[in-house]
Design a protein around this motif. Structure first.
Motif, mmCIF file in Angstrom:
data_model
loop_
_atom_site.group_PDB
_atom_site.id
_atom_site.type_symbol
_atom_site.label_atom_id
_atom_site.label_comp_id
_atom_site.label_asym_id
_atom_site.label_seq_id
_atom_site.Cartn_x
_atom_site.Cartn_y
_atom_site.Cartn_z
ATOM 1 N N GLY A 40 1.035 -1.127 0.095
ATOM 2 C CA GLY A 40 -0.171 -0.165 -0.102
ATOM 3 C C GLY A 40 0.693 1.062 -0.071
ATOM 4 N N ARG A 41 0.215 2.143 -0.263
ATOM 5 C CA ARG A 41 0.981 3.596 -0.469
ATOM 6 C C ARG A 41 1.658 4.052 0.899
ATOM 7 N NH1 ARG A 41 3.524 4.055 -3.491
ATOM 8 N NH2 ARG A 41 4.617 5.452 -2.254
ATOM 9 N N GLY A 42 0.846 3.549 1.979
ATOM 10 C CA GLY A 42 1.495 4.024 3.216
ATOM 11 C C GLY A 42 2.541 3.305 3.569
ATOM 12 N N ASP A 43 2.850 2.057 3.044
ATOM 13 C CA ASP A 43 4.250 1.578 3.109
ATOM 14 C C ASP A 43 5.230 2.398 2.617
ATOM 15 O OD1 ASP A 43 3.216 -0.751 4.859
ATOM 16 O OD2 ASP A 43 2.222 -1.556 2.756
ATOM 17 N N GLY A 44 4.992 2.891 1.292
ATOM 18 C CA GLY A 44 5.906 3.716 0.677
ATOM 19 C C GLY A 44 6.574 4.814 1.513
ATOM 20 N N ARG A 45 5.267 5.399 2.277
ATOM 21 C CA ARG A 45 5.564 6.777 2.870
ATOM 22 C C ARG A 45 6.492 6.277 4.154
ATOM 23 N NH1 ARG A 45 1.268 6.886 5.830
ATOM 24 N NH2 ARG A 45 2.479 6.325 7.935
ATOM 25 N N LEU A 46 6.262 4.992 4.760
ATOM 26 C CA LEU A 46 7.150 4.611 5.813
ATOM 27 C C LEU A 46 8.352 4.218 5.032
ATOM 28 C CD1 LEU A 46 4.921 2.018 7.506
ATOM 29 C CD2 LEU A 46 5.540 4.390 8.486
#
Length: 358
Positions: A184-190
């Motif tokens: 998910g894009r949240g994992d990209g932010r992390l």
């Protein structure tokens, strides 16, 4: 479907909509809203925003619980939902552009068909690309000073919604190396927060929920949004982020980037498919009309709450919300691109990433 055709379809659907309320009762029941991404991304924030509001408006005020089924860039969850059938009206499924794009590109892993599902709400969103502070200092409204930088980007996959930023960065002449496989894009932010990635993009809800804080702390520098569409189909500044330039503006200011021609037409076609109608709530195949109407009426009541514009602007952004027949017209717009745009993107995927979808 073109922008003008979409607008006409929505107008016609509005005239056909019936004000009659369906009479079903969901008292004591739990509605499961399944999201085919991880709990850290924009789709999670979108569903978590709407879920309690939907609970208040559905008859019987059922508990609406958001559940996550990540995998294969959302294809896993969408294939699962394709096999579900109506049972008590307690299952919703939420898709994003990353679910629509594999469908549009004839990805062989896709075993779902949008026309089998019952859309009850669709909403647009935007997206913001941002840089790490060191490279952000070089950004002057163009990508001219960024072309000698080697960027790392955490990606769900080039056939997902990430193709919009990946193609945009390539058109700008930037060297962005994607690390594929995040859920998910949240994992990209992390990854960005940990320094494992040096450039990132998030949809509006995820940006508002977390990335904006990185900017406030000086840990990220906004580069551009993808923009929004005016009534004539022109790209204008995103109403949620009016102070951030659009990709179109950055492209026009960057040497060698063109806002006309095959690449631009293909980018815009997939932007239109992926963002103005980006997130859609579906009921499963076989859902009776009265149940679908109940959900549409509930979402309609949510969007007409007096406080909705204020709370939505802080959580998911200032974007149109479509319900009922309008949601169906919006879904058709979001799952249609021209043969020319599809052919260009398929060739680009093969040339840039070795992805063959022919």
């Amino acid at each position: 479907m073109t922008i003008k055709t979409f607008a006409a379809s929505v107008a016609a659907a509005t005239l056909l909509a019936s004000p009659t309320l369906a009479e079903i009762d969901l008292s004591g029941k739990t509605v499961e809203w399944v999201i085919p991404f991880s709990e850290t991304g924009g789709s999670a924030k979108w569903a978590n925003f709407f879920a309690p509001l939907l609970s208040e408006e559905l008859p019987g005020n059922p508990t609406v619980v958001v559940k996550f089924m990540p995998g294969a860039g959302s294809t896993k969850g969408a294939n699962w939902f394709q096999e579900q059938e109506y049972d008590e009206g307690t299952l919703i499924f939420g898709t994003s552009g990353s679910t629509q794009f594999p469908f549009l590109l004839d990805d062989p892993r896709v075993r779902y068909e949008y026309s089998d599902w019952v859309p009850v709400m669709a909403s647009g969103t935007g997206g913001v690309a941002y840089l790490n502070p060191k490279d952000g200092e070089k950004f002057d409204g163009s990508a001219n000073n960024l072309k000698d930088v080697d960027f790392i980007y955490g990606s769900q996959g080039a056939t997902r919604l990430d193709l919009v930023p990946l193609l945009a960065w390539e058109m700008l002449g930037m060297n962005v190396e994607p690390v594929f496989g995040i859920k998910g894009r949240g994992d990209g932010r992390l990854m960005f927060e940990r320094g494992e990635a040096t450039i990132d993009y998030q949809t509006s809800s995820a940006y508002l929920g977390a990335s904006a804080e990185l900017v406030a702390q000086g840990k990220a520098v906004p580069m551009m949004t993808w923009g929004a569409l005016d009534d004539a189909g022109n790209i204008v500044r995103d109403p949620t982020f009016p102070d951030i330039p659009t990709f179109k503006e950055v492209c026009e200011a960057t040497d060698g980037c063109e806002t006309s021609g095959e690449a631009w037409d293909a980018w815009k076609a997939f932007f239109v498919a992926g963002f103005p109608v980006q997130k859609i709530a579906f009921l499963p195949n076989g859902t009776p009309d009265d149940v679908a109407k109940t959900y549409s009426d509930a979402f309609d009541a949510v969007r007409n709450r007096p406080d909705f514009p204020e709370i939505a602007s802080k959580r998911v952004g200032k974007y149109e919300v479509f319900v009922g027949a309008n949601a169906k017209a919006a879904t058709e717009a979001g799952t249609t691109v021209s043969p020319e745009a599809k052919a260009f993107v398929k060739n680009w995927l093969q040339d840039s990433y070795g992805v063959s979808l022919k």
